[in-house]
Design a protein around this motif. Structure first.
Motif, mmCIF file in Angstrom:
data_model
loop_
_atom_site.group_PDB
_atom_site.id
_atom_site.type_symbol
_atom_site.label_atom_id
_atom_site.label_comp_id
_atom_site.label_asym_id
_atom_site.label_seq_id
_atom_site.Cartn_x
_atom_site.Cartn_y
_atom_site.Cartn_z
ATOM 1 N N ASN A 174 -0.887 26.227 -6.002
ATOM 2 C CA ASN A 174 -1.214 24.917 -5.440
ATOM 3 C C ASN A 174 -2.723 24.691 -5.499
ATOM 4 O O ASN A 174 -3.409 24.695 -4.478
ATOM 5 C CB ASN A 174 -0.713 24.838 -3.996
ATOM 6 C CG ASN A 174 -0.556 23.416 -3.507
ATOM 7 O OD1 ASN A 174 -0.279 22.508 -4.287
ATOM 8 N ND2 ASN A 174 -0.735 23.207 -2.214
ATOM 9 N N PRO A 175 -3.264 24.500 -6.702
ATOM 10 C CA PRO A 175 -4.720 24.384 -6.851
ATOM 11 C C PRO A 175 -5.276 23.149 -6.149
ATOM 12 O O PRO A 175 -4.581 22.143 -5.976
ATOM 13 C CB PRO A 175 -4.912 24.282 -8.367
ATOM 14 C CG PRO A 175 -3.612 23.736 -8.871
ATOM 15 C CD PRO A 175 -2.561 24.322 -7.984
ATOM 16 N N LYS A 176 -6.537 23.250 -5.755
ATOM 17 C CA LYS A 176 -7.240 22.108 -5.173
ATOM 18 C C LYS A 176 -8.008 21.398 -6.285
ATOM 19 O O LYS A 176 -8.805 22.023 -6.986
ATOM 20 C CB LYS A 176 -8.191 22.576 -4.077
ATOM 21 C CG LYS A 176 -7.480 23.205 -2.887
ATOM 22 C CD LYS A 176 -8.475 23.725 -1.857
ATOM 23 C CE LYS A 176 -7.751 24.364 -0.681
ATOM 24 N NZ LYS A 176 -8.702 24.928 0.310
ATOM 25 N N VAL A 177 -7.759 20.109 -6.422
ATOM 26 C CA VAL A 177 -8.362 19.326 -7.501
ATOM 27 C C VAL A 177 -9.274 18.261 -6.900
ATOM 28 O O VAL A 177 -8.831 17.446 -6.090
ATOM 29 C CB VAL A 177 -7.282 18.653 -8.371
ATOM 30 C CG1 VAL A 177 -7.936 17.842 -9.491
ATOM 31 C CG2 VAL A 177 -6.329 19.693 -8.948
ATOM 32 N N ALA A 178 -10.530 18.281 -7.296
ATOM 33 C CA ALA A 178 -11.490 17.265 -6.864
ATOM 34 C C ALA A 178 -11.722 16.294 -8.014
ATOM 35 O O ALA A 178 -12.127 16.705 -9.102
ATOM 36 C CB ALA A 178 -12.805 17.920 -6.456
ATOM 37 N N ILE A 179 -11.454 15.021 -7.775
ATOM 38 C CA ILE A 179 -11.744 13.993 -8.771
ATOM 39 C C ILE A 179 -13.179 13.533 -8.508
ATOM 40 O O ILE A 179 -13.469 12.896 -7.492
ATOM 41 C CB ILE A 179 -10.766 12.810 -8.670
ATOM 42 C CG1 ILE A 179 -9.314 13.315 -8.637
ATOM 43 C CG2 ILE A 179 -10.978 11.862 -9.835
ATOM 44 C CD1 ILE A 179 -8.892 14.106 -9.864
ATOM 45 N N LEU A 180 -14.070 13.877 -9.418
ATOM 46 C CA LEU A 180 -15.501 13.724 -9.159
ATOM 47 C C LEU A 180 -16.014 12.308 -9.420
ATOM 48 O O LEU A 180 -15.530 11.594 -10.294
ATOM 49 C CB LEU A 180 -16.288 14.706 -10.026
ATOM 50 C CG LEU A 180 -16.026 16.197 -9.788
ATOM 51 C CD1 LEU A 180 -16.899 17.035 -10.710
ATOM 52 C CD2 LEU A 180 -16.263 16.582 -8.334
ATOM 53 N N ALA A 181 -17.014 11.958 -8.637
ATOM 54 C CA ALA A 181 -17.770 10.721 -8.818
ATOM 55 C C ALA A 181 -19.151 10.955 -8.217
ATOM 56 O O ALA A 181 -19.426 12.031 -7.667
ATOM 57 C CB ALA A 181 -17.069 9.544 -8.146
ATOM 58 N N ALA A 182 -20.002 9.969 -8.301
ATOM 59 C CA ALA A 182 -21.363 10.132 -7.780
ATOM 60 C C ALA A 182 -21.415 10.071 -6.259
ATOM 61 O O ALA A 182 -22.395 10.495 -5.648
ATOM 62 C CB ALA A 182 -22.273 9.053 -8.368
#
Length: 235
Positions: A174-182
Motif C-alpha cells: 500500500n505505497p504512499k503516493v504524493a502528486i507533486l506541485a509547487a
C-alpha cells in the motif's frame, strides 16, 4: 514478500529469479559496457551487445572487462544497431532493451514506432526512477522525470498507476503516493494543483487502487514529517 527497502535488496531478489536477456542498442560506450558486465557477472542478466564489435572489444580491454561474457552482434551503424536491439525484444530473444551510445530521439522513435515498436496499443510510455539515499529510510520512486515533459491529466493518471504497480513489485502493498506541485493549495491559476486534487479524489473513491494518494503536495512535505509540522499540514 517482504518490502524491498534498498537497491541491494532488489539485486538479491533478481538473483533468485529466472535470468533475463538484455539487448543493448549500440553498446560501444565504456559506462554501458561496465554496467552490463557487472550485471552479467552478478548473475542478473545475460547480454546481447549490438554494435561495432571491434570498438566494443577495444573498450572492454581498456576497462579490464572480459568481452567474451557478451554475445556481440556486429553492427557498424548506430541507428541500425538500435533497430536490431529493439527487434530482439519484439521477437522474444531478449526481454529488456537498454540504451547505449545512440541518440535519445532515435531510441524513442524505435520504441514508439506504431508498426514495429514495443509500446502496447493504448498504453502510455513513462519513466520511473528508484532512488536510495542515506538521508531517507526507504526507497523513493519518482515519475515521470524523463519521458513526458508536461503530462496532461490522462497521462498523470497513467503515470500514477504505473508507479503503484512498480511499488507493488517491490513488495510494498500500500505505497504512499504524493502528486507533486509547487504548493499544497489548490489554485485555479495552477493546473498542476487541480490535476493533483482530481487524482487524489479518484484514489479516495477507488478509481485508483492499491495506494494511499494525496495531492497537491510540495516535495518537502511529501518526504519530511518536520516540513508538514512547520506548515501545519495533515496528509
Amino acid at each position: 514478500m517482504e518490502p524491498i527497502r534498498t537497491l541491494d535488496g532488489l539485486v538479491e531478489l533478481v538473483k533468485g529469479r529466472k535470468t533475463m536477456t538484455l539487448a543493448v542498442a549500440n553498446g560501444q560506450d565504456p559506462h554501458t559496457i561496465e554496467a552490463v558486465y557487472r550485471g552479467v557477472k552478478e548473475g542478473l542478466v545475460k547480454a546481447k551487445m549490438v554494435g561495432d564489435r571491434e570498438r566494443i572489444e577495444e573498450l572492454s580491454r581498456e576497462k579490464g572487462v572480459d568481452a567474451s561474457v557478451f554475445e556481440i552482434i556486429d553492427v557498424k551503424e548506430p541507428n541500425e544497431a538500435g533497430r536490431i536491439a529493439r527487434d530482439l525484444v519484439r521477437e522474444g530473444e531478449a526481454q529488456v532493451l537498454m540504451k547505449g551510445l545512440i541518440s535519445t530521439d532515435v531510441y524513442m522513435r524505435l520504441i514508439l514506432d506504431k508498426e514495429k515498436g514495443l509500446l502496447p496499443k493504448g498504453r502510455i510510455l513513462s519513466h520511473i526512477a528508484v532512488m536510495e539515499t542515506p538521508s531517507y529510510p526507504k526507497l523513493l520512486f519518482v515519475s515521470d522525470v524523463a519521458v513526458i515533459p508536461k503530462p496532461d491529466l490522462k497521462q498523470k493518471i497513467a503515470i500514477t498507476n504505473y508507479a503503484i504497480e512498480v511499488a507493488h513489485k517491490f513488495g510494498i502493498e500500500n505505497p504512499k503516493v504524493a502528486i507533486l506541485a509547487a504548493t499544497e493549495k489548490v489554485s485555479d491559476k495552477m493546473e498542476a494543483t487541480i490535476d493533483a486534487a482530481i487524482i487524489a479524489k479518484m484514489a479516495e473513491r477507488k478509481q485508483i487502487k492499491g495506494a494511499i494518494v494525496d495531492g497537491p503536495l510540495a516535495l518537502d512535505v511529501a518526504v519530511s514529517r518536520e516540513a508538514c509540522e512547520i506548515k501545519s499540514l495533515k496528509s
